[in-house]
Design a protein around this motif. Structure first.
Motif, PDB file in Angstrom:
ATOM      1  N   HIS A   1       0.822  -1.210   0.000  1.00 43.86           N
ATOM      2  CA  HIS A   1       0.000   0.000   0.000  1.00 43.86           C
ATOM      3  C   HIS A   1       0.859   1.265   0.000  1.00 43.86           C
ATOM      4  CE1 HIS A   1      -1.821  -3.164   2.645  1.00 43.86           C
ATOM      5  NE2 HIS A   1      -2.818  -3.031   1.777  1.00 43.86           N
TER       6      HIS A   1
ATOM      7  N   HIS B   1       1.479   4.538   1.850  1.00 42.28           N
ATOM      8  CA  HIS B   1       1.206   4.931   3.235  1.00 42.28           C
ATOM      9  C   HIS B   1       1.271   6.443   3.407  1.00 42.28           C
ATOM     10  CE1 HIS B   1       1.109   1.204   5.900  1.00 42.28           C
ATOM     11  NE2 HIS B   1       1.017   0.773   4.652  1.00 42.28           N
TER      12      HIS B   1
ATOM     13  N   HIS C   1      -2.634   3.635   5.752  1.00 44.20           N
ATOM     14  CA  HIS C   1      -2.695   3.772   4.302  1.00 44.20           C
ATOM     15  C   HIS C   1      -3.075   5.196   3.906  1.00 44.20           C
ATOM     16  CE1 HIS C   1      -4.136  -0.722   4.238  1.00 44.20           C
ATOM     17  NE2 HIS C   1      -2.881  -0.592   4.669  1.00 44.20           N
TER      18      HIS C   1
ATOM     19  N   ASP D   1      -4.600   1.752  -1.279  1.00 41.09           N
ATOM     20  CA  ASP D   1      -4.705   0.295  -1.237  1.00 41.09           C
ATOM     21  C   ASP D   1      -4.461  -0.297  -2.621  1.00 41.09           C
ATOM     22  OD1 ASP D   1      -5.162  -2.310  -0.602  1.00 41.09           O
ATOM     23  OD2 ASP D   1      -7.260  -2.059   0.013  1.00 41.09           O
TER      24      ASP D   1
ATOM     25  N   THR E   1      -2.249   0.958  10.605  1.00 47.30           N
ATOM     26  CA  THR E   1      -2.748   0.359   9.375  1.00 47.30           C
ATOM     27  C   THR E   1      -2.892  -1.138   9.519  1.00 47.30           C
ATOM     28  OG1 THR E   1      -2.415   0.201   6.997  1.00 47.30           O
ATOM     29  CG2 THR E   1      -0.474  -0.011   8.356  1.00 47.30           C
TER      30      THR E   1
END
Length: 238
Positions: free
Chosen positions: A91, A93, A109, A133, A215
């Motif tokens: 992902h 971040h 995320h 994502d 996360t």
């Protein structure tokens, strides 16, 4: 016998996490907007570090899409651990990796529309997923290596908006949200590039709102259930 039962229970829960329902849910601020004004020719690259704690190596390149529409990601990574720890997720971040390399400091995320991680991303409706994502929208990593090129319509290389990730990071996880490795994006060039995205293969500024939560909430929930089940399984042999 005991160890085999515990391993079986853990494996079953990991599989349950991977097969959890995927529901299209907009963020609190609505669905993600298609980015059509990315500055063409701009490329950011994240290079995974040499690390004593992870054997994963490779790069993630991100270039403004043709005519500024979306961002073309090129993922080329290898060295993932045992597949039993997968499928592996990755992902964008919210925060950059600090100088000490602590992946936890990247926080959650990238999620400018405040969608959250639960329920899991529905890849058939990518506008309802978190902007960051990437694996939720484009597929998890199931093998020891991964190479893919795809167009993401909702990420941005244009500074000043919440979907911009050029000053942020990318993080790779196990299926239970353990962070394996991470890297910051660095501006690589600003020359024209209008390559058409291809099909990937598996195994072969304003910033977003302040993030304070950890996360991996969706997977962490399953991981918590795993602890309970493992405890029950262990008690049967005491």
């Amino acid at each position: 016998m005991r160890s085999s039962v515990l391993l079986s229970a853990a494996s079953g829960l990991a599989l349950a996490a991977a097969q959890a329902p995927q529901v299209a849910v907009d963020g609190k601020l609505g669905p993600a907007a298609v980015i059509s004004d990315n500055p063409t020719g701009v490329t950011y690259v994240a290079t995974l570090p040499d690390s004593r704690t992870s054997g994963i190596r490779g790069t993630v390149s991100a270039t403004a899409g043709e005519n500024g529409l979306g961002v073309q990601f090129t993922i080329n990574v290898s060295g993932f651990p045992d597949s039993a720890l997968g499928p592996f997720m990755y992902h964008l971040h919210d925060q950059p990796v600090p100088a000490n390399g602590n992946c936890t400091a990247t926080k959650a995320h990238l999620d400018p529309y405040e969608r959250g991680e639960v329920p899991l991303c529905a890849p058939g409706s990518p506008q309802t997923c978190q902007v960051g994502d990437l694996s939720g929208k484009h597929g998890n990593i199931t093998g020891g290596s991964y190479a893919s090129t795809y167009l993401d319509l909702y990420a941005s290389v244009k500074p000043g908006i919440g979907a911009f990730f050029g000053n942020r990071s990318i993080v790779f996880h196990t299926s239970n949200a353990t962070r394996l490795t991470c890297a910051n994006f660095v501006l690589s060039n600003a020359t024209s590039n209008t390559t058409t995205p291809s099909t990937g293969t598996n195994g072969s500024s304003t910033t977003s709102p302040p993030i304070t939560s950890y996360t991996g909430a969706a997977s962490a929930t399953v991981a918590s259930l795993s602890v309970v089940v493992l405890g029950v399984a262990a008690s049967l042999f005491l």
